[in-house]
Design an enzyme around this catalytic site. Sequence first.
Site, PDB file in Angstrom:
ATOM      1  N   ILE A 189       0.845  -1.192   0.000  1.00 36.41           N
ATOM      2  CA  ILE A 189       0.000   0.000   0.000  1.00 36.41           C
ATOM      3  C   ILE A 189       0.874   1.233   0.000  1.00 36.41           C
ATOM      4  CG2 ILE A 189      -1.801   1.257   1.202  1.00 36.41           C
ATOM      5  CD1 ILE A 189      -2.535  -1.416   2.569  1.00 36.41           C
ATOM      6  N   LYS A 190       1.771   1.306   0.966  1.00 36.41           N
ATOM      7  CA  LYS A 190       2.705   2.421   0.980  1.00 36.41           C
ATOM      8  C   LYS A 190       3.835   2.137   1.939  1.00 36.41           C
ATOM      9  CE  LYS A 190       0.296   5.057   4.556  1.00 36.41           C
ATOM     10  NZ  LYS A 190      -0.364   6.291   4.926  1.00 36.41           N
ATOM     11  N   GLY A 205       6.847   1.712   8.953  1.00 42.42           N
ATOM     12  CA  GLY A 205       6.901   0.390   8.354  1.00 42.42           C
ATOM     13  C   GLY A 205       6.142   0.367   7.041  1.00 42.42           C
ATOM     14  N   GLY A 234       5.150   3.439   4.929  1.00 42.91           N
ATOM     15  CA  GLY A 234       4.850   4.379   6.003  1.00 42.91           C
ATOM     16  C   GLY A 234       6.124   4.714   6.757  1.00 42.91           C
ATOM     17  N   HIS A 235       6.077   5.722   7.632  1.00 44.91           N
ATOM     18  CA  HIS A 235       7.323   6.060   8.300  1.00 44.91           C
ATOM     19  C   HIS A 235       7.649   5.106   9.433  1.00 44.91           C
ATOM     20  CE1 HIS A 235       4.344   8.334  10.537  1.00 44.91           C
ATOM     21  NE2 HIS A 235       5.152   8.328  11.568  1.00 44.91           N
ATOM     22  N   ASP A 245       0.619  11.954  16.247  1.00 49.56           N
ATOM     23  CA  ASP A 245       0.717  11.835  14.789  1.00 49.56           C
ATOM     24  C   ASP A 245      -0.654  12.065  14.155  1.00 49.56           C
ATOM     25  OD1 ASP A 245       1.892  11.441  12.359  1.00 49.56           O
ATOM     26  OD2 ASP A 245       1.862   9.257  12.466  1.00 49.56           O
ATOM     27  N   LEU A 297       3.272  -0.934   4.588  1.00 49.27           N
ATOM     28  CA  LEU A 297       1.929  -1.467   4.759  1.00 49.27           C
ATOM     29  C   LEU A 297       1.540  -2.297   3.552  1.00 49.27           C
ATOM     30  CD1 LEU A 297       0.300   1.719   6.249  1.00 49.27           C
ATOM     31  CD2 LEU A 297       0.844  -0.386   7.436  1.00 49.27           C
TER      32      LEU A 297
END
Length: 889
Positions: A522-523, A528, A525-526, A647, A530
Site C-alpha cells: 500500500i505504501k 513500516g 509508512g514512516h 501523529d 503497509l
Amino acid sequence: MVDPRGIFWFALLLLFLRFRGTLEQTQPLSSPLERESLLQLRTSLGLRSKEWPRKPDPCLIWIGITCQNGRVVGINISGFRRTRIGRRNPQFSVDALANFTLLQSFNASGFYLPGSIPDLFGVSLRSLRVLDLRSCSIFDVIPNTIGNLTSLTGLYLSDNNLTGNAPDSLGQLSALSVLDLSGNSLTGNIPESFGSLANLSSLDLSGNFFSGSIPLGIGTLSRLQHLNLSGNGLNSLPAQLGGLTSLVDLDLSENSFSGGVLPDLRGLRNLRRMLLGNSMLNGPLPADFFTVSLQLQTVVLRKNNFTGSLPVEMWSLPRLTFVDVSSNSFTGMLPSSSSSAGSTVAVLNISHNLFYGNLTPVLRRFSFVDLANNYYEGKVLDFMHNVSIDSNCLQNATNQKSTVECASFYAERGLSFDNFGQPNTTKATEGSGKSNKTKIILAAVLGGLGLLAILALLLVLLILCTRKRGNSSQRGNGVGPAPAGGSPPPPGVSVNLASVGDSFTYHQLLQATGDFSDANLIKHGHTGDLFNGVLENGIPVVIKRIDMRSTKKDAFLSELDFFNKVSHQRFVPLLGHCLENENEKFLVYKLMPKGDLSNCLFFKNTTAEDGTLQSLDWITRLKIATGAAEAVSYLHHECIPPIVHRDIQASSILLDDRYEVRLGSLSEASGQEGDIHQSKITRFLRLPQSSEQGASGSSTSVCAYDVYCFGKVLLELVTGKLGISASSEGVLREWLDQILPCINMYDKELVTKIVDPSLVVDEDFLEEVWAIAIVARSCLNPKPSRRPPMRYVLKALENPLKVVREESSSSARLKATSSRGSWNATLFGSWRQSSSDVAVIPAASGTKLEGASSLKLSATSSSSSRRRHSNEICPEPSFGLPDVERVDP
Ligand SMILES: *[C@@H]1O[C@H](CO)[C@@H](O)[C@H](O)[C@H]1NC(C)=O
Ligand SMILES: *[C@@H]1O[C@H](CO)[C@@H](O)[C@H](O)[C@H]1NC(C)=O
Ligand SMILES: *[C@@H]1O[C@H](CO)[C@@H](O)[C@H](O)[C@H]1NC(C)=O
Ligand SMILES: *[C@@H]1O[C@H](CO)[C@@H](O)[C@H](O)[C@H]1NC(C)=O
Ligand SMILES: *[C@@H]1O[C@H](CO)[C@@H](O)[C@H](O)[C@H]1NC(C)=O
Ligand SMILES: *[C@@H]1O[C@H](CO)[C@@H](O)[C@H](O)[C@H]1NC(C)=O
Ligand SMILES: *[C@@H]1O[C@H](CO)[C@@H](O)[C@H](O)[C@H]1NC(C)=O
Ligand SMILES: *[C@@H]1O[C@H](CO)[C@@H](O)[C@H](O)[C@H]1NC(C)=O
Ligand SMILES: *[C@@H]1O[C@H](CO)[C@@H](O)[C@H](O)[C@H]1NC(C)=O
C-alpha cells in the site's frame, strides 16, 4: 434539363439512407409508463439531452434504447457522460427501471454508479438476459436476489468494488453463459453452486480474495471455454479437471496452492493457454503434461517449485509459441535431436532453473531464448542471437558462474564438468580453492570474534543505560540512545501479548500477502511498510512490516502497549502480530475499506471524461471530524494517564465502510510528557524528546500538540487543501497566514473565500463550515496553553451552530464569559487570543489584497468598519491551481 422524377427518387433514397438505421424499430414507444420512466431515469442518472433528447420518441431517436413492438427491451448507457448537475451527486439510482417489464438487456459498463446493486434487478427485471455493470464503481455485496434472474445469459460485474461472498444463489442461473466477477474484493469460498452452471462458457473470478478450494463441480463444466481464477488466495486444487473438455484457456496463476501438485489435466484436449505461474505448485510434471492437448500454444509455469525434467515432447509440440518455465527447480539436459517442427516465432524462457549439459540445435526453433542462471556448459552455438545466457557455465562467454560453483554443481550430481574448455588444471584450481578456503575460514574466525566483541560492548552499554535511567528522575533530557540490539521485548518490559490479538506465523503472513508482493504494497509508512493481505479465513487485512534495522525499535512495542491499554471502537482494530523474526516484526490490522482521509477526501471520478475529482460532502466531513475528535478526546480525557497521539494528520484518520473514524498511526502514541504514571515501556524506551519541538510551540508529547494537529485536519476538511495536515511547519505557517484572517467570528461571508470550491455549500451548511473554521483556528493558537482541550473541541463539533449563534449574540457572549467552565467560552477565549496573534500580517500581502477586496466587496449591506478591515486583510487563497489564480490588473 433535370428530370423531376430523378429528383424524387434521389430524395427518397436519401430518406431511406437517413432512416435505415432505425428501420427495424420504426414503431414509436407505445407505453406511456415506460416513457415516463425513461425520463425519470434520465433525471436520476443525469443523462444528457445529446443522447436522450426531451422531445422526440425514445424508440426512434434516443441512443442506446432498443425497442420491440413499441416496448423497451434494451438500455445501453455505456459510454455516456453525465450532465454537470448529474456529476454533482452521482448515485446508483435506477428505481425507474422497475417499470420496464420486458427489459432484456441493461448495459451501463463504464458509467459511474457509486452505490450498491439495487434489489430491483432481481425482483422486477425477470426477463433480463444481459446485465453489464463492468467498471461502474459499484460497491457493497452482490444481492442474493440476482439469483432470481433465471433468463440471464451474461452477468458482467467486473472491475468494481464488490465485497463479501459471491452469493450461492448465482448457481441458479442455469442459462448463464458468461459470469465475470473479476477485479472486485470478493472473499470467502467460491460457491459450490457454481459447479451447476452447466451452460457456462466463460467464468472469470480473477483478482478477488477468494480462498479455500476450487469446487469439484467446476471441473465438470463441459461447455466451459475460459476459466480464470488467477490472483486470488485459493489454496487447494481438485485432483482432476478432466471434465473441462471444451476448455481453451486456463488461468490459475497467482494463487497459493501451497505444496500443491498439478491436478490431472487429461481430458483438456482443446487447451491452448495454460497459465499456472506463481501459485506455489511443486513436484515433477507428469510425462504427458505437454501432450494433454496438441493445441497448446502458451504454457506458463514460472515461479513455482516444480522439479524434475521437462518432458521431451515439449520440444516438438507443433503450435507452441510461448513457454515460460523460469524460476523453478527444473533440471536435466536439452535433447540432442533437432526435430524442428512447428513455428519458429516462439519464445522460450527456461531461466533460473538447474538445467545443465550442452546447448543443442533444439533451441533453433525459438526466436527468443532466455536460459540465464542455469548450469549449461560448453560452447555457445552460432545461430543463437536473441539469447540471454548469463550466469551459466558456458565457454568463451561473459558473466558466467565461477569455476567453483559450476564444478561443485556437476560434482554433486556425479557428472563431469568441461571446466570451461580449459585443459585440466587440477593443481591450479585446487591451489586457489585451498587458499580461498583458508581465506574464508580466516574471515569467519575474525568476523566471529568481532561480533562477540560488539555484543559484549552492547551488553555493557545496555546495563549502564538501564541503571542510569533507573536512578535519574529528569527524564526526556536525552539520556543516551534507545537500547540497541534486542528485537524481542527486553526482559522486564513485556507487553501482555495474549490481550493484543492473535499471534500469526510468518508463513501465514506470507500467504496472506502473496509473499509481500509489490502488488500488495500500500505504501511505505514512516514506521513500516503497509501491505494488503487476506487471512486464511478470508478476512482482508492490512499488515505492517516493521524493519527493525531501519525503524525506531520501540515503535512497534509502544504500539502494542497502546493496544494493550486501549480498546475503544474509535481505533483501528489490531487483529494480531507476528514477532517470530529477528529483523522484521509484523502487526496485523483489520482492513479499513475507505482507506484514510488523505486519500478519500477527493477521489477520481473514474467515468467522467477529464478525470474530474469528486469530493466528500460536508455532512461526511463533519462526521469524520467529530469521529476523530471523539478518538482523541478519549485518549486525552478518559485514559489515565492521558495519552498523546502525536501523529494526528489526515493519513492517520482511517475510515470504515460507513466513514466511521477508526484512528490509526498509533506507534507514536505515548503518555503525556511529565506524567509520572508513564508506562514502563515507553519510559524505558523513550527517545530523547528535546529535538521534537516544533513551531507548534512545544514538545510533541503534550495533549495540546494533538489539538494543534487536529486544527490542521479541520482546516484541511474546510478548505479541501490536501496535505496541509502533513505539511512542514514552514509551508504551513505561510499558508495559515493567508487563511486565518478569513476566519472571522464576526463575518460569516469571509469564510467563503477559503472554503473548498468543490464543496457545494448552501446557506445552512455555510454556518457550520464557518463554525468549524473557527474551531480550527482556536486549535491552531500558537500558545499551547491557549488551545482548547479536546473535549471542548468535540463538544463544539457536535453543536457547531452553538459556536457561532451563541457567540454572535452579545448577551450570550456575556453569559459565556461569565460561566467560566463553559466549553464555548474556552473556545472563544482562545479564539480571541489566536486572532490577535495572527493579526500582524506582512505588509506585502496586505497591499496585494487591496485588489481582491475591491473586486469582491461583499454584498452584505451592514458592513461595519471591522468587517471591511478584515476584508482588506484577507487574501484570495491560492490553491495552486492555475485557473483559480487571479490575474492582477
Ligand atoms: C416506476 O417504478 C418505480 C418503482 O417501482 C416507481 O417509484 C415509479 O414511480 C414508477 N414510475 C415511473 C414513471 O418511474
Ligand atoms: C452501447 O452504447 C455505446 C455508446 O453509445 C456504443 O458505443 C456501443 O456500441 C453500444 N453497445 C452495444 C452493445 O450496443
Ligand atoms: C456493453 O457496452 C460496451 C460498450 O459499448 C460493449 O463493449 C459491451 O460488449 C456491452 N456489453 C455486452 C454484454 O454486450
Ligand atoms: C475501489 O475503492 C478504492 C478505494 O476505496 C478505490 O481506490 C478504487 O479506485 C475503487 N475501484 C474501483 C474499480 O472503483
Ligand atoms: C428472489 O431471491 C431471493 C433470494 O434468493 C428469494 O428469497 C426470493 O424469494 C426471490 N424472489 C422472488 C420474487 O422470486
Ligand atoms: C445453453 O446455451 C445454448 C447456447 O449457447 C442455448 O441454446 C441453450 O438453450 C442454453 N441452455 C439453457 C438451459 O439455457
Ligand atoms: C520453493 O521451495 C523452497 C524450499 O522448499 C522455498 O524456500 C521457496 O520459497 C519455494 N519457492 C516458491 C516460489 O514457492
Ligand atoms: C572467443 O571469442 C572471441 C571473440 O568473441 C573469438 O575471437 C575467439 O575465437 C573465441 N574463442 C573460442 C575458443 O571460441
Ligand atoms: C582432472 O584431473 C584429475 C586428476 O588429474 C581428475 O581426478 C579429474 O577428474 C579431472 N577432471 C576432469 C574434469 O577431467
